[in-house]
Design a protein around this motif. Structure first.
Motif, PDB file in Angstrom:
ATOM      1  N   GLU A 145     -13.230  40.069  56.459  1.00 53.49           N
ATOM      2  CA  GLU A 145     -12.827  38.749  55.970  1.00 53.49           C
ATOM      3  C   GLU A 145     -13.446  38.471  54.606  1.00 53.49           C
ATOM      4  N   LEU A 149     -11.507  37.352  51.134  1.00 53.46           N
ATOM      5  CA  LEU A 149     -11.842  36.162  50.365  1.00 53.46           C
ATOM      6  C   LEU A 149     -12.303  36.525  48.958  1.00 53.46           C
ATOM      7  N   PHE A 152      -9.333  37.500  46.653  1.00 48.46           N
ATOM      8  CA  PHE A 152      -8.337  36.471  46.343  1.00 48.46           C
ATOM      9  C   PHE A 152      -8.422  35.993  44.892  1.00 48.46           C
ATOM     10  N   PRO A 153      -9.631  35.659  44.374  1.00 48.01           N
ATOM     11  CA  PRO A 153      -9.681  35.246  42.958  1.00 48.01           C
ATOM     12  C   PRO A 153      -9.241  36.360  42.011  1.00 48.01           C
ATOM     13  N   LEU A 171      -3.273  35.738  50.904  1.00 49.86           N
ATOM     14  CA  LEU A 171      -4.255  35.142  51.794  1.00 49.86           C
ATOM     15  C   LEU A 171      -3.657  34.879  53.164  1.00 49.86           C
ATOM     16  N   LEU A 175      -5.435  36.920  55.993  1.00 51.72           N
ATOM     17  CA  LEU A 175      -6.259  36.097  56.878  1.00 51.72           C
ATOM     18  C   LEU A 175      -5.498  35.772  58.151  1.00 51.72           C
TER      19      LEU A 175
END
Lengths: 496, 121, 497
Positions: A145, A149, A152-153, A171, A175
């Motif tokens: 996870e 995360l 993502f940026p 995402l 996720l």
């Protein structure tokens, strides 16, 4: 109490280095050269540490760090075994190369928000090492996870509408699949087996065949990063990111983390004997093969170079999943080998794609006529990468396809051998025309205001030459990898 | 017939139920805030009856110890109801205070009109 | 000293009550604040001592006024309500430093002393519900906390707070009255008001008066359902949380509904569970269905909200659904998940609402469109917001994961595969609304409204960061939360799996 130099200490250090780097990088945001130096130093140190751990592991040791207990029977713990070792080696080695490439790419394209970019990279690599060294399903899930995360940026780096849209899909799919399918699978495994630790031979002995099949399905589709169709859409969507990120996603971290998790779970949670005896893996061979062929066919229809490479990746990942599904020692060795060979091959192809974009601002294959004359180094590397992916000697991909085919025969699936051969033909069909177009077609007349035709920036060239060379080196060193992977099935001699 | 007899013998409970339901109906059906509070008050009163009715033991006397009597009514529910009455008083007082403030803020004490001025999002 | 320790159960309730009286005589907001601060900081100490004693020595039985139960009122503190006491007092203590500036900013000068008086009364009521072992005493404290809550909500700046408080008053009073009806019926058939005593007598009573006992169960469930905002009785909650002052929202979101859930669990298992196996009752199924409805419907509404306070309010209704789901599943892992989520959600929502309170303090609004790009201007606050948001989704490494783990384990142990996927499926909805907020906060250019923002002063930032740290710490080190919750679940189920 383990010392810093002991294997357990090395594991913790290896984890600490990338995360520490992510904290240090922002301090240098006004000094770009120092900032990039931090990344390069961290990558080099990480690789050195991983190499240091590799020594004992080749010798059948299984270093571990006992960890923090979170819930009764569930802890954050690390243990290094051959598969994880291989993955960590691939990831840490390629981080160095990718960072060099990033420097060239990001500066040449004048990309914004570079500090955040390098920070997220470090976080992503830290999470990858965490996945590689995880001793149980919970630790694996935690860093899985974290990887989603932290990337993502990176995927939404350009922050325009299309990037945000793709980022949201990324995402939601990753996720979503992990929360909806992967997590219940872990909890159900815990309720069935009483533990979530990875053990040689698996922990689910004595579970019924249907339940095993369902659980396998939950894992395979829950690990969205493995991009098994139909949960593959995030991968082409993520192509909106800057190319070094795509190289990271497609070779080093994200997708390999996905298939690594699948293989590791098949070997250490289900256990090959349990799985094969119950016949619970049958369906996965077919689903994986279908994904393999379908993705290759779609790749043929894509004119955008990165999109074509994305679908090629989905197809190549399916090789690894099919190898896991075949559930015998040879096919697992083939899967592991393919993790390494595909990584170096694909990263070369992506580096070339990024170089073409940086130098010529071209993204569509139909525009790439004749560029081989102006970018000979890049396109030669592209040729090498393509041949490795196709699986021709003397390039690394040959061995992994060979071993996978052997594994299929061992398991009695002649059809899979046929699938592998057809897929190789499809690989030729969607990769070689690009090279041919670049070298054998004439350059179009330069239009007024077109970008000056030239080779890519130096750091990019260095990076793609290194990875292309690796494609050749690994052909000759494949035996080392095979020896490492054989350790999965040998009984471990010691821990510590 | 049995049912009618039971109903007549337990008239106190019939009244209780009637007040309970009537009070609730007023709370729901009326938009005027003072009327809502009246309904609430009636509803709470029915509960007082619900507690006190069983407290009266048939054949029991007032709960003051006396050697001549052996059966007494139960004083505990009365105590409970005194507490509940106080709570009810505080609630109604607070409700009326809020109504006054709503009147100051909106110029009306009808819930529907208040909602017209500040529509639900 | 041991004299003092022996009186702690009573002091837990009496000290804030006296504090409230003292504050009522204060003129200025400052004196009122310092008295409240002192009381609020003392309460966790008392709760901690009580919980510790309950863990090592077993349940504490304190006889108020020296009268023997069941005739006298008894304060009965075991690990379950010890945990609840600890949670309420900890939240109260964390919210007070925040209130120094937030209250001064949002509430008129002449009303501040009354604000703190009502706050202390609310604290008294909540602590009283958790501490007491007498059913009617619980009603009294329930109303004390509710009445003061109505006043606290009505003190909000927006005039819509008044109507919100009024509606909460109507619905809350109906709820409490239903609860009293249930208690009355129980008294009539068992002759006792002491919860433990009713529990021991109810099996006999149910044999003779089964309808009365079932009716009592129904009234108590609906009554407490109104108080704990069980779908569809939750209608008062969104408006009340949105328009109340920030401190009030944070405090109430973390505590008020949780204490009502505690009371429901206490009755469902400690009283009615002694007569019937709760799992076999239709009411368990009804609670299951309503919980699932809460989890999904409220989350869907949250996704469409543009005001963050309102979005989090609906999120609270959704999260309460998780807690009642565990009660409906009624096995050990499920109930553990319920109790641990009681505590975990308090931490997460506390952090979220306090962070929003800081935003309101700086820019006066909590609308999503005004918060564009505010992450760069208020990095610490928004990091806490993000991490607590991840907790709502159930990311591993946060407390939310622990709750989900136990709830899914409970659903699986009950053989309810559909529930397993419903539980994790609703996390996806949380992902959507949290993700949307995070995207606007961090990934958009800073808008004109957010440009004025900076991190709040330390007195406001410290509680936010402490709660954020708690969300992560108790997501990894769970012996205090999940460990105690497991013991509480075992206690409630009394040996059933």
């Amino acid at each position: 109490m383990s010392t810093i130099a002991s294997p357990a200490g090395l594991i913790l250090l290896a984890l600490a280095v990338p995360f520490a780097a992510s904290a240090v990088i922002p301090l240098f945001r006004r000094r770009p050269n120092l900032r990039e130096a931090v990344t390069l130093i961290a990558a080099a140190v990480l690789f050195a540490l991983v190499l240091a751990i590799a020594g004992p592991v080749m010798g059948d040791a299984r270093p571990q760090w006992a960890g923090i207990q979170v819930l009764p029977g569930v802890a954050i713990a690390f243990q290094v075994e051959p598969l994880g070792m291989l993955f960590a080696l691939v990831a840490s080695a390629l981080w160095i190369v990718n960072s060099i490439y990033s420097i060239g790419y990001m500066r040449a394209n004048d990309e914004p928000r570079q500090t955040g970019y390098y920070v997220c990279f470090a976080l992503a690599l830290g999470s990858t090492i965490g996945i590689a060294f995880s001793a149980n399903l919970f630790t694996m899930f935690l860093f899985y996870e974290a990887l989603t995360l932290s990337t993502f940026p990176l995927v939404t780096h350009h922050r325009d509408a299309e990037a945000m849209r793709s980022g949201r899909l990324y995402l939601l799919l990753l996720l979503g699949s992990s929360l909806l399918l992967f997590l219940p699978a872990i909890i159900i495994t815990f309720m069935l087996a009483g533990t979530v630790r990875f053990e040689p031979g698996g922990i689910l002995a004595g579970t019924g065949g249907t339940l095993l099949a369902v659980l396998l399905g939950l894992y395979v589709f829950g690990i969205g990063k493995a991009a098994v169709m139909p949960l593959h859409r995030w991968l082409p969507a993520a192509m909106v990111a800057p190319t070094p990120v795509s190289a990271l996603l497609h070779a080093v971290a994200v997708v390999k983390a996905g298939v690594f998790c699948v293989v590791k779970i098949v070997v250490y949670v289900f256990g090959l004997e349990t799985l094969a005896a119950a016949g619970a893996n049958d369906w996965l061979v077919y689903v994986g093969s279908a994904s393999l062929l379908l993705a290759s066919c779609i790749a043929l229809t894509r004119d955008n170079l990165k999109a074509r490479l994305a679908y090629s990746t989905i197809s190549q990942l399916a090789y690894i999943v099919v190898g896991a599904a075949l559930a015998n020692a040879t096919s697992i060795a083939g899967s592991g080998l393919h993790i390494a060979t595909h990584a170096v091959g694909k990263i070369t192809l992506f580096f070339c794609a990024g170089a073409i974009y940086t130098a010529l601002h071209k993204t569509e294959i139909s525009d790439m006529a004749g560029i081989g004359r102006k970018m000979p180094v890049t396109m030669t590397a592209f040729l090498i990468g393509s041949l490795s992916i196709i699986g021709l000697p003397p390039f690394a991909g040959t061995w992994s396809k060979w071993v996978l085919a052997l594994g299929a025969l061992d398991a009695g699936y002649v059809s899979v051998v046929a699938v592998l051969m057809i897929s190789s033909l499809l690989n030729v069909a969607y990769l070689l025309p690009i090279v041919a177009r670049a070298f054998f077609l004439p350059l179009p007349e330069p239009s007024a205001g077109a970008a000056k035709l030239q080779e890519a920036p130096a750091p990019c060239l260095v990076a793609l030459c290194v990875t292309a060379a690796l494609c050749i080196v690994l052909f000759f060193q494949a035996g080392v990898i095979e020896n490492l992977l054989a350790g999965i099935f040998a009984s471990p001699s010691s821990t510590g | 017939m049995e049912a009618v007899h039971t109903l007549i013998n337990h008239y106190n409970y019939v009244i209780t139920i009637f007040l309970m339901v009537g009070g609730l109906y007023i709370v729901i059906a009326r938009g005027n805030m003072v009327k809502k509070l009246v309904g609430l008050s009636i509803f709470q009163t029915s509960v007082y009856l619900l507690f006190i009715s069983p407290a009266k033991i048939l054949g029991g006397t007032a709960p003051i110890l006396d050697p001549a009597y052996s059966v007494y009514s139960n004083p505990l529910p009365h105590v409970l109801i005194l507490t509940a009455i106080v709570v009810g008083v505080a609630t109604i007082a607070l409700g009326l205070a809020l109504t006054v403030r709503i009147n100051e803020a909106y110029g009306t004490i009808d819930e529907d009109e208040v909602l017209e001025k500040d529509p639900e999002p | 000293m041991s004299q003092l320790i022996a009186q702690l159960p009573a002091l837990q309730v009496v000290v804030p009550l006296l504090g409230a009286v003292l504050v009522a005589f204060c003129r200025g907001g400052r004196t009122a604040y310092f008295v409240s601060l002192l009381v609020s900081l003392l309460m966790p100490v008392v709760s901690g001592l009580l919980l510790w004693q309950a863990i090592i020595a077993g349940p504490i039985s304190y006889h108020l006024g020296g009268w023997q139960p069941p005739w006298g009122i008894e304060y009965h503190i075991d690990v379950f309500n010890g945990l609840v006491l600890m949670m309420v007092s900890a939240v109260g203590a964390l919210v007070m430093p925040f209130a120094w500036r937030s209250v001064a900013d949002e509430i008129d000068e002449d009303k501040q002393a009354w604000f703190y008086c009502m706050y202390l009364l609310c604290l008294t009521g909540l602590l009283g519900i958790a501490a007491t072992g007498d059913a009617f005493n619980a009603f009294v404290f329930l109303e004390i906390s509710s009445l003061s809550a109505y006043v606290l909500i009505a003190l909000g700046r927006d005039r819509r707070a008044l109507l919100a408080a009024f509606r909460y008053l109507i619905m809350g009073t109906i709820g409490a009255t239903f609860y009293v009806i249930g208690i009355g019926l129980l008294y009539v058939v068992t002759g006792s008001l002491n919860i433990v005593d009713i529990g021991s007598r109810i099996a006999g009573a149910a044999a003779v008066y089964p309808h009365a006992v079932i009716a009592a169960l129904a009234f108590i469930t609906v009554g407490l359902g109104l108080k704990l905002a069980l779908f569809p009785l939750h209608v008062w909650l969104p408006n009340a949380y949105t328009y109340a002052p920030s401190v009030v929202t944070a405090f109430m979101a973390a505590t008020a509904t949780k204490v009502a859930i505690y009371l429901l669990a206490r009755f469902a298992f400690g009283v009615f569970g002694q007569a019937f196996d709760f799992r076999t009752l239709p009411v368990a199924d009804i609670i299951l269905v309503l919980s699932v409805a809460a989890m999904f419907v409220a989350a869907f509404v949250a996704i469409s909200e543009t005001d963050l306070k309102r979005m989090l309010a609906y999120s609270s209704v959704s999260q309460i659904g998780y807690i009642t789901l565990g009660i409906g599943i009624a096995n050990k892992p499920g109930l553990t998940g319920s109790i641990v989520h009681l505590v975990n959600h308090a931490m997460m929502k506390g952090a979220l609402f306090l962070a929003l309170g800081a935003v309101v303090y700086r820019i006066g609004s909590a609308r999503l469109s005004d918060l564009a790009g505010i992450g760069r201007r208020m990095p610490w606050t928004m990091t806490a917001f993000t991490i607590a948001g991840f907790g709502l989704i159930g990311t591993p490494g946060t407390v939310g994961f622990i709750s989900k783990w136990y709830l899914v384990a409970g659903a699986f142990a009950a053989g309810q595969w559909v529930l397993v996927f419903l539980i994790v499926g609703s996390s996806l909805l949380a992902l959507v609304y949290v993700g949307r907020a995070v995207e606007v906060i961090w990934f958009r250019d800073t808008g004109p409204a957010a440009a004025r923002a900076t991190d709040p002063p330390p007195s406001m930032l410290a509680p936010i960061l402490l709660l954020m740290a708690a969300v992560v710490y108790f997501g990894v080190e769970t012996s205090l939360t999940a460990g105690i919750a497991e013991r509480a679940a075992a206690l409630l189920l009394g040996g059933l799996p």
